[in-house]
Design a protein around this motif. Structure first.
Motif, PDB file in Angstrom:
ATOM      1  N   TYR A  47       0.840  -1.189   0.000  1.00  0.00           N
ATOM      2  CA  TYR A  47       0.000   0.000   0.000  1.00  0.00           C
ATOM      3  C   TYR A  47       0.878   1.243   0.000  1.00  0.00           C
ATOM      4  O   TYR A  47       2.050   1.216   0.397  1.00  0.00           O
ATOM      5  CB  TYR A  47      -0.964   0.019   1.187  1.00  0.00           C
ATOM      6  CG  TYR A  47      -0.342   0.280   2.537  1.00  0.00           C
ATOM      7  CD1 TYR A  47      -0.299   1.561   3.080  1.00  0.00           C
ATOM      8  CD2 TYR A  47       0.175  -0.772   3.296  1.00  0.00           C
ATOM      9  CE1 TYR A  47       0.249   1.807   4.326  1.00  0.00           C
ATOM     10  CE2 TYR A  47       0.721  -0.537   4.540  1.00  0.00           C
ATOM     11  CZ  TYR A  47       0.752   0.748   5.061  1.00  0.00           C
ATOM     12  OH  TYR A  47       1.302   0.980   6.303  1.00  0.00           O
ATOM     13  N   VAL A  50      -1.122   8.208  -2.625  1.00  0.00           N
ATOM     14  CA  VAL A  50      -1.056   8.743  -3.981  1.00  0.00           C
ATOM     15  C   VAL A  50       0.125   9.704  -4.114  1.00  0.00           C
ATOM     16  O   VAL A  50       0.836   9.694  -5.128  1.00  0.00           O
ATOM     17  CB  VAL A  50      -2.374   9.455  -4.353  1.00  0.00           C
ATOM     18  CG1 VAL A  50      -2.224  10.208  -5.674  1.00  0.00           C
ATOM     19  CG2 VAL A  50      -3.515   8.447  -4.450  1.00  0.00           C
ATOM     20  N   ARG A  85      -4.966   9.576  -9.581  1.00  0.00           N
ATOM     21  CA  ARG A  85      -5.115   8.298  -8.893  1.00  0.00           C
ATOM     22  C   ARG A  85      -4.989   7.130  -9.874  1.00  0.00           C
ATOM     23  O   ARG A  85      -4.385   6.107  -9.560  1.00  0.00           O
ATOM     24  CB  ARG A  85      -6.452   8.262  -8.163  1.00  0.00           C
ATOM     25  CG  ARG A  85      -6.549   7.208  -7.091  1.00  0.00           C
ATOM     26  CD  ARG A  85      -7.594   7.561  -6.036  1.00  0.00           C
ATOM     27  NE  ARG A  85      -8.852   7.975  -6.624  1.00  0.00           N
ATOM     28  CZ  ARG A  85      -9.448   9.155  -6.382  1.00  0.00           C
ATOM     29  NH1 ARG A  85      -8.866  10.033  -5.579  1.00  0.00           N
ATOM     30  NH2 ARG A  85     -10.595   9.462  -6.936  1.00  0.00           N
ATOM     31  N   SER A  88      -1.184   6.926 -10.801  1.00  0.00           N
ATOM     32  CA  SER A  88      -0.372   6.517  -9.656  1.00  0.00           C
ATOM     33  C   SER A  88      -0.554   5.044  -9.348  1.00  0.00           C
ATOM     34  O   SER A  88       0.412   4.328  -9.054  1.00  0.00           O
ATOM     35  CB  SER A  88      -0.738   7.354  -8.426  1.00  0.00           C
ATOM     36  OG  SER A  88      -0.457   8.718  -8.636  1.00  0.00           O
ATOM     37  N   SER A  89      -1.795   4.570  -9.416  1.00  0.00           N
ATOM     38  CA  SER A  89      -2.054   3.166  -9.098  1.00  0.00           C
ATOM     39  C   SER A  89      -1.398   2.248 -10.119  1.00  0.00           C
ATOM     40  O   SER A  89      -0.838   1.203  -9.748  1.00  0.00           O
ATOM     41  CB  SER A  89      -3.557   2.904  -9.023  1.00  0.00           C
ATOM     42  OG  SER A  89      -4.191   3.141 -10.275  1.00  0.00           O
ATOM     43  N   ARG A  90      -1.440   2.618 -11.397  1.00  0.00           N
ATOM     44  CA  ARG A  90      -0.818   1.776 -12.425  1.00  0.00           C
ATOM     45  C   ARG A  90       0.703   1.796 -12.310  1.00  0.00           C
ATOM     46  O   ARG A  90       1.369   0.781 -12.534  1.00  0.00           O
ATOM     47  CB  ARG A  90      -1.229   2.235 -13.823  1.00  0.00           C
ATOM     48  CG  ARG A  90      -2.481   1.574 -14.368  1.00  0.00           C
ATOM     49  CD  ARG A  90      -3.686   1.884 -13.552  1.00  0.00           C
ATOM     50  NE  ARG A  90      -4.896   1.197 -14.027  1.00  0.00           N
ATOM     51  CZ  ARG A  90      -6.073   1.311 -13.429  1.00  0.00           C
ATOM     52  NH1 ARG A  90      -6.199   2.076 -12.344  1.00  0.00           N
ATOM     53  NH2 ARG A  90      -7.126   0.660 -13.875  1.00  0.00           N
ATOM     54  N   LEU A 130      -5.656  -4.845  -7.911  1.00  0.00           N
ATOM     55  CA  LEU A 130      -5.453  -3.412  -7.709  1.00  0.00           C
ATOM     56  C   LEU A 130      -6.695  -2.789  -7.096  1.00  0.00           C
ATOM     57  O   LEU A 130      -7.826  -3.131  -7.451  1.00  0.00           O
ATOM     58  CB  LEU A 130      -5.161  -2.750  -9.062  1.00  0.00           C
ATOM     59  CG  LEU A 130      -4.978  -1.232  -9.107  1.00  0.00           C
ATOM     60  CD1 LEU A 130      -3.720  -0.829  -8.358  1.00  0.00           C
ATOM     61  CD2 LEU A 130      -4.920  -0.762 -10.556  1.00  0.00           C
ATOM     62  N   HIS A 132      -7.893   1.287  -5.339  1.00  0.00           N
ATOM     63  CA  HIS A 132      -7.499   2.620  -4.877  1.00  0.00           C
ATOM     64  C   HIS A 132      -8.746   3.394  -4.491  1.00  0.00           C
ATOM     65  O   HIS A 132      -9.807   3.268  -5.103  1.00  0.00           O
ATOM     66  CB  HIS A 132      -6.696   3.385  -5.942  1.00  0.00           C
ATOM     67  CG  HIS A 132      -7.336   3.434  -7.295  1.00  0.00           C
ATOM     68  ND1 HIS A 132      -8.301   4.354  -7.639  1.00  0.00           N
ATOM     69  CD2 HIS A 132      -7.147   2.664  -8.391  1.00  0.00           C
ATOM     70  CE1 HIS A 132      -8.669   4.160  -8.895  1.00  0.00           C
ATOM     71  NE2 HIS A 132      -7.989   3.136  -9.379  1.00  0.00           N
ATOM     72  N   LEU A 137      -3.489   3.722  -2.236  1.00  0.00           N
ATOM     73  CA  LEU A 137      -3.251   2.799  -3.346  1.00  0.00           C
ATOM     74  C   LEU A 137      -2.966   1.427  -2.757  1.00  0.00           C
ATOM     75  O   LEU A 137      -2.255   1.311  -1.762  1.00  0.00           O
ATOM     76  CB  LEU A 137      -2.051   3.247  -4.188  1.00  0.00           C
ATOM     77  CG  LEU A 137      -2.037   4.682  -4.703  1.00  0.00           C
ATOM     78  CD1 LEU A 137      -0.723   4.960  -5.431  1.00  0.00           C
ATOM     79  CD2 LEU A 137      -3.222   4.943  -5.619  1.00  0.00           C
ATOM     80  N   VAL A 139      -2.074  -2.780  -3.843  1.00  0.00           N
ATOM     81  CA  VAL A 139      -1.687  -3.752  -4.868  1.00  0.00           C
ATOM     82  C   VAL A 139      -1.520  -5.114  -4.213  1.00  0.00           C
ATOM     83  O   VAL A 139      -0.919  -5.229  -3.145  1.00  0.00           O
ATOM     84  CB  VAL A 139      -0.370  -3.333  -5.555  1.00  0.00           C
ATOM     85  CG1 VAL A 139       0.221  -4.486  -6.370  1.00  0.00           C
ATOM     86  CG2 VAL A 139      -0.599  -2.125  -6.458  1.00  0.00           C
TER      87      VAL A 139
END
Length: 299
Positions: A47, A50, A85, A88-90, A130, A132, A137, A139
């Motif tokens: 985790y 962001v 978001r 950032s998550s990818r 995934l 968010h 975030l 994963v």
């Protein structure tokens, strides 16, 4: 960020073990625990905030290379927070996968199943998930089985009319109604994240009605339950719920399913995408247009 440890960890179900979520504060963060958890548990949950993975830190051409096929989706998003978001998550997911596969992040290519579930194109030895929400975030990584992760604000209000029509099984409704008022919403947030995590793991997302399967509402370890509260699985699934604080408190749930083929001992891959393609793309895009702090961590 504050690591997990607010005494909100749900005891895990039998089968696989799970490690607690790991805080990753940027590309230069400590990734050793990720490898350790994959070795010990065949899964790892990461985790971040962001702000630790803001896309502008990568710079223009570098960001385009990092996002790959997601670049078009990124450009289509108009709301600044949603756009940030998404990127950032990818980026976090690609860096996490790259650390496991032992390849550069820009060579990791994500694909999406019909349900929207992400997967690593060209490499099926590591399963990913995934989530968010707000500033968090999340994963999930797993070998030898599928994984789903989900997160919600711990203070989210979910209790109200229609639980049995939209969210809970009859057994869950009875258990929720028996709880004191101040425990109903936290129990429902836990149930919601568990159901989201399981649905993501099996690749159905919201296509699987939440009233068709359930969990215990009191926080005790459980297998998946049928609507009447009887066991619905025989040990092939492992579930866990955790509390995370990144300025706000979040409830995080994990579902890991054992595929029955054992774990993947060697996850390193030559590449998840032909490196020559990425080199050619970098040449076409040219040098970075700014937004780089001089570090190569983002490349």
């Amino acid at each position: 960020m504050t690591p997990p440890g607010r005494n909100t960890t749900t005891p895990q179900t039998p089968g696989r073990t799970l490690g607690e979520p790991i805080a990753i504060t940027g590309p230069g963060g400590d990734w050793s625990r990720v490898h350790a958890d994959l070795d010990r548990h065949a899964s790892a949950v990461l985790y971040a905030r962001v702000d630790d993975w803001r896309p502008e830190r990568a710079g223009g051409p570098r960001l385009r290379a990092l996002l790959g096929r997601d670049w078009g989706r990124f450009l289509e998003l108009t709301h600044p927070d949603v756009r940030t978001r998404f990127a950032s998550s990818r980026i976090l997911l690609k860096f996490a996968a790259a650390k496991v596969l032992d390849v550069p992040p820009r060579t990791v290519e994500l694909g999406y199943a019909g349900s929207g579930r992400p997967y690593l194109r060209g490499y099926d030895g590591v399963h990913i998930s995934l989530s968010h929400t707000d500033e968090l975030l999340l994963v999930g990584l797993a070998t030898g089985g599928v994984i789903g992760v989900d997160a919600e604000r711990s203070d989210r209000k979910l209790y109200g009319p229609g639980l049995g029509r939209h969210m809970c099984t009859p057994h869950e409704v009875a258990e929720i109604e028996a709880l004191p008022d101040d425990r109903r919403d936290p129990a429902l947030v836990r149930l919601w994240t568990l159901k989201e995590a399981y649905s993501k793991a099996i690749g159905l997302g919201m296509q699987f009605r939440f009233t068709d399967f359930g969990f215990r509402s009191d926080g005790t370890p459980t297998e998946l339950l049928r609507p009447d509260g009887t066991p619905g699985t025989t040990g092939e699934w492992t579930f866990g719920t955790y509390g995370i604080d990144v300025g706000e408190s979040y409830t995080v749930s994990v579902a890991v399913g054992d595929a029955g083929f054992g774990t993947t001992a060697e996850t390193a891959a030559g590449t998840a995408l032909d490196i020559s393609i990425m080199d050619a793309l970098s040449e076409v895009l040219g040098s970075d247009e700014g937004g780089d702090d001089g570090s190569d961590d983002w490349w």
